[in-house]
Design a protein around this motif. Structure first.
Motif, PDB file in Angstrom:
ATOM      1  N   PHE A 150       0.833  -1.209   0.000  1.00  0.00           N
ATOM      2  CA  PHE A 150       0.000   0.000   0.000  1.00  0.00           C
ATOM      3  C   PHE A 150       0.868   1.260   0.000  1.00  0.00           C
ATOM      4  N   ALA A 151       2.014   1.188   0.684  1.00  0.00           N
ATOM      5  CA  ALA A 151       2.906   2.348   0.718  1.00  0.00           C
ATOM      6  C   ALA A 151       3.364   2.680  -0.704  1.00  0.00           C
ATOM      7  N   THR A 152       3.729   1.639  -1.443  1.00  0.00           N
ATOM      8  CA  THR A 152       4.151   1.853  -2.825  1.00  0.00           C
ATOM      9  C   THR A 152       3.014   2.446  -3.634  1.00  0.00           C
ATOM     10  N   ARG A 153       1.791   1.945  -3.382  1.00  0.00           N
ATOM     11  CA  ARG A 153       0.650   2.472  -4.125  1.00  0.00           C
ATOM     12  C   ARG A 153       0.420   3.943  -3.798  1.00  0.00           C
ATOM     13  N   LEU A 154       0.582   4.300  -2.521  1.00  0.00           N
ATOM     14  CA  LEU A 154       0.390   5.704  -2.129  1.00  0.00           C
ATOM     15  C   LEU A 154       1.387   6.602  -2.857  1.00  0.00           C
ATOM     16  N   VAL A 155       2.622   6.145  -2.956  1.00  0.00           N
ATOM     17  CA  VAL A 155       3.667   6.972  -3.550  1.00  0.00           C
ATOM     18  C   VAL A 155       3.507   7.020  -5.075  1.00  0.00           C
ATOM     19  N   GLU A 156       3.296   5.851  -5.691  1.00  0.00           N
ATOM     20  CA  GLU A 156       3.341   5.796  -7.145  1.00  0.00           C
ATOM     21  C   GLU A 156       2.018   6.146  -7.811  1.00  0.00           C
ATOM     22  N   ASP A 157       0.907   5.648  -7.248  1.00  0.00           N
ATOM     23  CA  ASP A 157      -0.386   5.885  -7.897  1.00  0.00           C
ATOM     24  C   ASP A 157      -1.099   7.100  -7.328  1.00  0.00           C
ATOM     25  N   ASP A 158      -1.132   7.192  -6.007  1.00  0.00           N
ATOM     26  CA  ASP A 158      -1.905   8.275  -5.390  1.00  0.00           C
ATOM     27  C   ASP A 158      -1.099   9.549  -5.285  1.00  0.00           C
ATOM     28  N   LYS A 159       0.225   9.440  -5.446  1.00  0.00           N
ATOM     29  CA  LYS A 159       1.099  10.610  -5.430  1.00  0.00           C
ATOM     30  C   LYS A 159       0.842  11.510  -4.224  1.00  0.00           C
ATOM     31  N   VAL A 160       0.916  10.906  -3.034  1.00  0.00           N
ATOM     32  CA  VAL A 160       0.670  11.687  -1.827  1.00  0.00           C
ATOM     33  C   VAL A 160       1.884  12.575  -1.538  1.00  0.00           C
ATOM     34  N   VAL A 161       1.646  13.696  -0.846  1.00  0.00           N
ATOM     35  CA  VAL A 161       2.755  14.581  -0.494  1.00  0.00           C
ATOM     36  C   VAL A 161       3.317  14.227   0.869  1.00  0.00           C
ATOM     37  N   ALA A 162       2.509  13.506   1.675  1.00  0.00           N
ATOM     38  CA  ALA A 162       2.983  13.086   2.987  1.00  0.00           C
ATOM     39  C   ALA A 162       2.125  11.930   3.450  1.00  0.00           C
ATOM     40  N   MET A 163       2.647  11.226   4.430  1.00  0.00           N
ATOM     41  CA  MET A 163       1.969  10.049   4.932  1.00  0.00           C
ATOM     42  C   MET A 163       1.855  10.161   6.441  1.00  0.00           C
ATOM     43  N   VAL A 164       0.641   9.960   6.959  1.00  0.00           N
ATOM     44  CA  VAL A 164       0.434   9.889   8.403  1.00  0.00           C
ATOM     45  C   VAL A 164      -0.108   8.494   8.673  1.00  0.00           C
ATOM     46  N   GLY A 165       0.664   7.637   9.275  1.00  0.00           N
ATOM     47  CA  GLY A 165       0.144   6.289   9.505  1.00  0.00           C
ATOM     48  C   GLY A 165       1.252   5.311   9.743  1.00  0.00           C
ATOM     49  N   GLY A 166       0.885   4.047   9.617  1.00  0.00           N
ATOM     50  CA  GLY A 166       1.804   3.012  10.055  1.00  0.00           C
ATOM     51  C   GLY A 166       1.437   2.720  11.489  1.00  0.00           C
ATOM     52  N   THR A 167       0.471   1.808  11.689  1.00  0.00           N
ATOM     53  CA  THR A 167      -0.070   1.575  13.025  1.00  0.00           C
ATOM     54  C   THR A 167       0.907   0.815  13.901  1.00  0.00           C
ATOM     55  N   THR A 168       1.576  -0.192  13.332  1.00  0.00           N
ATOM     56  CA  THR A 168       2.486  -0.993  14.134  1.00  0.00           C
ATOM     57  C   THR A 168       3.930  -0.704  13.734  1.00  0.00           C
ATOM     58  N   THR A 169       4.838  -1.034  14.644  1.00  0.00           N
ATOM     59  CA  THR A 169       6.256  -0.828  14.364  1.00  0.00           C
ATOM     60  C   THR A 169       6.684  -1.664  13.161  1.00  0.00           C
ATOM     61  N   GLY A 170       6.189  -2.904  13.094  1.00  0.00           N
ATOM     62  CA  GLY A 170       6.545  -3.768  11.974  1.00  0.00           C
ATOM     63  C   GLY A 170       6.140  -3.160  10.644  1.00  0.00           C
ATOM     64  N   ALA A 171       4.893  -2.679  10.566  1.00  0.00           N
ATOM     65  CA  ALA A 171       4.408  -2.084   9.321  1.00  0.00           C
ATOM     66  C   ALA A 171       5.214  -0.836   8.984  1.00  0.00           C
ATOM     67  N   THR A 172       5.521  -0.043  10.006  1.00  0.00           N
ATOM     68  CA  THR A 172       6.270   1.191   9.776  1.00  0.00           C
ATOM     69  C   THR A 172       7.652   0.901   9.195  1.00  0.00           C
ATOM     70  N   LEU A 173       8.339  -0.065   9.807  1.00  0.00           N
ATOM     71  CA  LEU A 173       9.684  -0.371   9.322  1.00  0.00           C
ATOM     72  C   LEU A 173       9.637  -0.949   7.913  1.00  0.00           C
ATOM     73  N   ALA A 174       8.557  -1.689   7.603  1.00  0.00           N
ATOM     74  CA  ALA A 174       8.440  -2.242   6.250  1.00  0.00           C
ATOM     75  C   ALA A 174       8.186  -1.138   5.231  1.00  0.00           C
ATOM     76  N   MET A 175       7.491  -0.080   5.629  1.00  0.00           N
ATOM     77  CA  MET A 175       7.125   0.983   4.684  1.00  0.00           C
ATOM     78  C   MET A 175       8.193   2.058   4.569  1.00  0.00           C
ATOM     79  N   ARG A 176       9.023   2.180   5.597  1.00  0.00           N
ATOM     80  CA  ARG A 176       9.951   3.305   5.671  1.00  0.00           C
ATOM     81  C   ARG A 176      10.811   3.475   4.407  1.00  0.00           C
ATOM     82  N   PRO A 177      11.419   2.394   3.875  1.00  0.00           N
ATOM     83  CA  PRO A 177      12.267   2.587   2.685  1.00  0.00           C
ATOM     84  C   PRO A 177      11.509   3.181   1.499  1.00  0.00           C
ATOM     85  N   VAL A 178      10.225   2.833   1.373  1.00  0.00           N
ATOM     86  CA  VAL A 178       9.436   3.348   0.250  1.00  0.00           C
ATOM     87  C   VAL A 178       9.363   4.869   0.304  1.00  0.00           C
ATOM     88  N   PHE A 179       9.067   5.387   1.489  1.00  0.00           N
ATOM     89  CA  PHE A 179       8.923   6.841   1.618  1.00  0.00           C
ATOM     90  C   PHE A 179      10.278   7.542   1.605  1.00  0.00           C
TER      91      PHE A 179
END
Lengths: 291, 388
Positions: free
Chosen positions: B90-119
């Motif tokens: 979903f992080a990749t989708r937010l960046v590539e398709d939805d073209k968000v300017v910022a992200m507020v989220g990542g409920t768990t530490t695991g999810a956050t660490l998995a998404m961090r490189p994308v952002f």
């Protein structure tokens, strides 16, 4: 020392009784169809959740528990009628996959129909622990153990003493022969789903005051119940009971005497060891190989 | 084929403009796209659900009041169901398709660490709502977080223990990500805090009976307090079992269960006397008038409870803080360019949120200190502020 052991034993037996009830549900359906019903854990969840929401709506607890069992039996019968029956010619593997799908579906519906939170039920006879030889035992543990014994007895009487029960056993022994002597095996399968759902729901009602419940409690229970059924010997009701209690006791004693970090490992190691020596499980039918 | 000269020039100019516009930047007048990946369902749903509700509520409110810099906020929320793999997709989708300017989220530490490189790769500021200290330590250029860390929770608990003259602790932790991480942090800071961990037990995130573990802890030599690192239903069962076994040493829970729900799951009788470090939100009404957070937490609490008719939780508060830090940074930067926005977020000073007063810097991408945690105790089925 004694107090400690007793505490571990009661903890193990209480959890084990629930595993045993789940394993029993697996066994009944397996006997009637060779299908391992992976939605068995969801029956436990439905039993607990319906009771929680019915009591929250003001229904007195005994009536709510009864409604929960009734509703779950209806779900079990519907599951059979809508998902298993239309695929009756399919192989057991296909039907097992259908039950996995049903399990995911039921969990999804429960998320929407109820909610995604954890819920609790008050203990049936309060929550003041009963001191026994230095151990502190929740009254609900006695409810779980007593309820489980009653269910086992009831099921035994049903299988041994009633015509329908005998038809279930005949189907388990040999489906073709049962059909030849006039047993409607399709009806037996429907009956098995109904009874399994009822047993699961009863387990859910009994155990929720101790373990809490949420829409996804079924997954782990199904896994542990399945392990218990395999340990006892798939298809043997006695094996299911012994297997369930053993898994529960192994977990509690493993956590108490070995290390809580390896408690699941201890339980599963023993299961693997038993299955290595007795591939059919403790009470399984040996040497029956279908070609 | 002949293309008229004027049209050709327009096309060229258009292409040049398109090339000149940095990726991710959006033209004024268009909505500002903000993304969120939350665990709205699944085992962490009790965190993700209030976060989701909070973001939607406040984005609507901000838009109703005219938006940010004259532009509307457009929120895209994806539900990872507590699965870090899905979160990354979903992080990749937010960046590539939805073209968000910022992200507020990542409920768990695991999810956050998995998404961090994308952002980080896309240079899109990422404000996480998860607790793990490793999210911002060492600080990554574009990653921030709003909740307190588990290390701070350990330090707060140990400080309270020492203040009560206790030092020998029995630890029981869940084996899930939160429990394992907090256990590690507690063990790390124990010595410096003057606390000895004399017994250590664990339980699976789905376990339903912890009496064997607690029996072992009770039997350990001179245990003076029990500390439970965990979230979800586990701590509620630990609390029940602690009472069932009649263990008299004080029980400390983590900030992971700082919600009214915990008390009702654990039952008020069993939870009586349990202490835990929590954000000010939990005891909003009890905060002294002079407390800088009082107005903020009361406003948020009122708004949330009025809209959703369910008790407010600190986890929703983290989402509020994340969104507001972002909105203020958007205003200061007056730009949606990733790097300028990041600089603005990093320059956050004296922001009063539900989690505490936030002072960020290049080396601190969380900006909270121990004063943000309040020690609370369950008394009569409710939280009571323990004298700070």
């Amino acid at each position: 020392m004694v107090a400690e052991l007793l505490q571990f034993l009661v903890s193990g037996l209480t959890v084990g009784a629930v595993y045993a009830l789940v394993a029993l549900g697996f066994t009944l359906i397996y006997n009637a169809s060779d299908v391992v019903n992976f939605a068995q854990g969801e029956f436990v969840m439905l039993g607990g959740m319906v009771t929680v929401f019915a009591t929250a709506a003001g229904v007195p607890l005994p009536l709510a528990a009864f409604l929960a069992v009734l509703a779950t039996v209806a779900v079990g019968l519907l599951l059979h009628r809508l998902a298993i029956e239309p695929a009756r010619g399919a192989s057991a593997v296909t039907l097992i996959i259908i039950t996995i799908g049903a399990s995911i579906f039921l969990r999804g519906v429960a998320q929407v129909a109820f909610d995604k939170r954890f819920h609790q039920l008050p203990g049936f006879s309060g929550s003041d622990p009963i001191p026994l030889l230095g151990a502190a035992i929740l009254p609900q543990s006695f409810w779980v153990l007593g309820g489980a014994v009653l269910i086992f007895l009831g099921l035994w009487l049903f299988l041994e003493r009633t015509l329908a029960g005998k038809a279930v056993r005949a189907t388990a022994a040999n489906r073709l022969a049962a059909r030849l002597v006039g047993v409607d095996t399709a009806k037996v399968l429907a009956l098995s789903f109904g009874v399994s759902a009822g047993i699961g729901a009863a387990a859910g009602v009994l155990v929720t005051p101790i373990t809490l419940t949420s829409y996804d409690v079924g997954t782990l229970l199904a896994l542990k119940g399945f392990a218990a059924a395999m340990l006892g010997g798939m298809g043997s009701p006695l094996g299911a009971v012994v297997g369930g209690l053993m898994v529960g006791l192994l977990e509690a004693l493993g956590a108490g005497y070995v290390s809580s970090a390896y408690k699941d490992a201890v339980a599963f190691l023993v299961i693997v060891a038993v299955l290595f020596a007795l591939p059919q499980g403790l009470f399984g039918r040996s040497g029956v190989e279908r070609v | 084929m002949q293309v008229p000269a004027l049209l050709r020039r327009v096309l060229l100019a258009g292409a040049a403009l398109a090339l000149a516009t940095p990726a991710g930047a959006q033209r004024s007048g268009e909505p500002i796209r903000v993304g969120a990946v939350l665990s709205v369902t699944g085992p962490a749903s009790f965190l993700g659900d209030p976060e989701d509700k909070t973001l939607r509520l406040y984005v609507n409110r901000i838009n109703g009041a005219g938006g940010v810099n004259g532009r509307q906020l457009q929120l895209t929320v994806y539900d990872d169901g507590g699965d870090a793999n899905r979160a990354r997709t979903f992080a990749t989708r937010l960046v590539e398709d939805d073209k968000v300017v910022a992200m507020v989220g990542g409920t768990t530490t695991g999810a956050t660490l998995a998404m961090r490189p994308v952002f980080e790769d896309a240079r899109v500021p990422f404000i996480s709502l998860a607790g793990g200290v490793e999210i911002v330590e060492p600080p990554q250029p574009y990653t921030f977080k709003t909740p307190h860390t588990d290390r701070m929770a350990c330090e707060k608990i140990f400080a309270d223990l020492r203040a009560r003259g206790l030092s020998r602790v029995g630890m029981i932790s869940g084996t899930d990500g939160f429990g394992a991480s907090m256990r590690g942090q507690c063990l790390r800071v124990a010595q410096a805090a003057g606390v000895t961990v004399v017994a250590e037990e664990s339980y699976g995130p789905r376990d339903s009976d912890m009496t064997p573990q607690l029996t072992r802890i009770r039997n350990a030599e001179r245990v003076e307090a029990v500390v439970n690192a965990g979230f979800g239903q586990g701590p509620a069962i630990v609390t029940r079992n602690h009472a069932q076994l009649g263990i008299r040493t004080p029980l400390y829970q983590s900030h992971g269960v700082a919600s009214r729900e915990f008390i009702s799951l654990a039952t008020p009788q069993a939870a009586e006397g349990v202490r835990l470090p929590a954000a000010a939100l939990l005891v909003a009404e009890q905060l002294p008038e002079a407390d800088p957070q009082r107005r903020v937490v009361l406003d948020y609490k009122t708004a949330f409870e009025k809209e959703f008719n369910q008790p407010v939780s600190t986890f929703g508060g983290h989402a509020y803080d994340g969104l507001m830090i972002l909105v203020e940074a958007l205003k200061r930067a007056n730009s949606t360019d990733g790097t300028r926005l990041r600089d603005a977020i990093r320059a956050t000073r004296g922001f009063v949120g539900t989690g505490g007063v936030v002072n960020m810097s290049a080396s601190d991408h969380m900006g909270l200190d121990l004063s943000a945690f309040r020690m609370v105790e369950v008394r009569g089925g409710d939280w009571r502020l323990v004298g700070n």
